[in-house]
Write a protein that holds these residues in place. Structure first.
Motif, short mmCIF file in Angstrom:
data_model
loop_
_atom_site.label_atom_id
_atom_site.label_comp_id
_atom_site.label_asym_id
_atom_site.label_seq_id
_atom_site.Cartn_x
_atom_site.Cartn_y
_atom_site.Cartn_z
N ASP A 1 4.95 13.14 8.60
CA ASP A 1 3.64 13.77 8.75
C ASP A 1 3.15 13.73 10.20
O ASP A 1 2.19 14.39 10.55
N ARG A 2 3.82 12.96 11.03
CA ARG A 2 3.46 12.90 12.46
C ARG A 2 3.85 14.22 13.13
O ARG A 2 4.75 14.91 12.67
N PRO A 3 3.22 14.51 14.27
CA PRO A 3 3.63 15.71 15.02
C PRO A 3 5.13 15.66 15.31
O PRO A 3 5.70 14.59 15.56
N LEU A 4 5.78 16.81 15.27
CA LEU A 4 7.23 16.89 15.43
C LEU A 4 7.72 16.22 16.70
O LEU A 4 8.75 15.56 16.69
N ALA A 5 6.99 16.33 17.80
CA ALA A 5 7.41 15.72 19.06
C ALA A 5 7.59 14.21 18.91
O ALA A 5 8.51 13.64 19.50
N SER A 6 6.76 13.58 18.10
CA SER A 6 6.87 12.13 17.95
C SER A 6 8.02 11.73 17.04
O SER A 6 8.38 10.57 16.96
N LEU A 7 8.62 12.68 16.35
CA LEU A 7 9.74 12.39 15.45
C LEU A 7 11.09 12.39 16.16
O LEU A 7 12.08 11.97 15.59
N GLU A 8 11.13 12.88 17.38
CA GLU A 8 12.42 13.04 18.06
C GLU A 8 13.26 11.77 18.07
O GLU A 8 14.46 11.83 17.94
N GLY A 9 12.67 10.61 18.22
CA GLY A 9 13.44 9.38 18.24
C GLY A 9 13.52 8.70 16.88
O GLY A 9 14.10 7.64 16.75
N SER A 10 12.95 9.31 15.87
CA SER A 10 12.86 8.67 14.56
C SER A 10 14.22 8.63 13.86
O SER A 10 14.98 9.58 13.89
N SER A 11 14.48 7.52 13.19
CA SER A 11 15.74 7.38 12.46
C SER A 11 15.77 8.33 11.26
O SER A 11 16.83 8.78 10.86
N VAL A 12 14.60 8.63 10.68
CA VAL A 12 14.54 9.55 9.55
C VAL A 12 15.07 10.91 9.97
O VAL A 12 15.92 11.51 9.32
N ARG B 1 0.86 -1.18 0.00
CA ARG B 1 0.00 0.00 0.00
C ARG B 1 0.90 1.24 0.00
O ARG B 1 1.70 1.43 0.91
N VAL B 2 0.78 2.05 -1.06
CA VAL B 2 1.63 3.23 -1.20
C VAL B 2 0.78 4.43 -1.60
O VAL B 2 -0.32 4.28 -2.13
N LEU B 3 1.31 5.61 -1.33
CA LEU B 3 0.68 6.82 -1.84
C LEU B 3 0.96 6.91 -3.33
O LEU B 3 2.08 6.62 -3.78
N VAL B 4 -0.03 7.30 -4.12
CA VAL B 4 0.14 7.44 -5.57
C VAL B 4 1.36 8.31 -5.84
O VAL B 4 1.53 9.38 -5.26
N GLY B 5 2.25 7.81 -6.68
CA GLY B 5 3.43 8.56 -7.08
C GLY B 5 4.65 8.38 -6.19
O GLY B 5 5.73 8.84 -6.53
N LEU B 6 4.49 7.70 -5.06
CA LEU B 6 5.62 7.48 -4.15
C LEU B 6 5.96 6.00 -4.10
O LEU B 6 5.11 5.14 -4.28
N THR B 7 7.22 5.72 -3.84
CA THR B 7 7.64 4.34 -3.61
C THR B 7 7.21 3.92 -2.21
O THR B 7 6.76 4.75 -1.41
N SER B 8 7.37 2.65 -1.90
CA SER B 8 7.00 2.20 -0.56
C SER B 8 7.87 2.87 0.51
O SER B 8 7.36 3.28 1.56
N SER B 9 9.15 3.04 0.24
CA SER B 9 10.01 3.69 1.23
C SER B 9 9.68 5.18 1.36
O SER B 9 9.71 5.73 2.46
N GLU B 10 9.32 5.82 0.26
CA GLU B 10 8.91 7.23 0.34
C GLU B 10 7.59 7.38 1.09
O GLU B 10 7.40 8.34 1.83
N THR B 11 6.69 6.42 0.90
CA THR B 11 5.41 6.45 1.63
C THR B 11 5.66 6.35 3.13
O THR B 11 5.09 7.12 3.91
N VAL B 12 6.52 5.44 3.53
CA VAL B 12 6.85 5.29 4.96
C VAL B 12 7.49 6.58 5.47
O VAL B 12 7.15 7.07 6.55
N GLU B 13 8.41 7.14 4.69
CA GLU B 13 9.08 8.37 5.10
C GLU B 13 8.06 9.51 5.23
O GLU B 13 8.05 10.25 6.22
N PHE B 14 7.16 9.64 4.25
CA PHE B 14 6.15 10.69 4.32
C PHE B 14 5.27 10.53 5.55
O PHE B 14 5.00 11.50 6.27
N GLU B 15 4.81 9.31 5.80
CA GLU B 15 3.94 9.08 6.96
C GLU B 15 4.68 9.39 8.26
O GLU B 15 4.10 9.92 9.20
N THR B 16 5.97 9.08 8.31
CA THR B 16 6.78 9.39 9.49
C THR B 16 6.90 10.90 9.67
O THR B 16 6.70 11.43 10.76
#
Length: 93
Positions: free
Chosen positions: A37-48, A20-35
């Protein structure tokens, strides 16, 4: 990210690999976009986010915008093609 982005439309398809991917994005880009797109506070520990900081790459907002624009352009083209297939032009004599 900002509240306005929660209203941003998301349009998913199943790609050739069955993912399941967003139209026009690869699976890894979809995961990156969803990551991103989360509130900034939840990204603090993210590897991205950590990878971007370490490598001095573009900001989270810039990358989010880049991925969203890629998706939006592909979605617009896909919708135009779908409409053209659904409503072929009638040739009047």
């Amino acid at each position: 990210m900002t509240e306005a982005r929660k209203d941003a439309p998301r349009r998913y398809i199943v790609d050739g690999a069955g993912q399941r991917v967003l139209v026009g994005l690869t699976s890894s880009e979809t995961v990156e976009f969803e990551t991103l797109d989360r509130p900034l506070a939840s990204l603090e520990g993210s590897s991205v986010l950590q990878d971007q900081r370490r490598l001095g790459q573009i900001s989270v907002d810039e990358r989010w915008s880049e991925l969203y624009l890629k998706h939006e352009r592909a979605w617009s083209a896909w919708m135009a093609e779908s409409r053209a297939r659904s409503h072929p032009l009638c040739v009047l004599n």
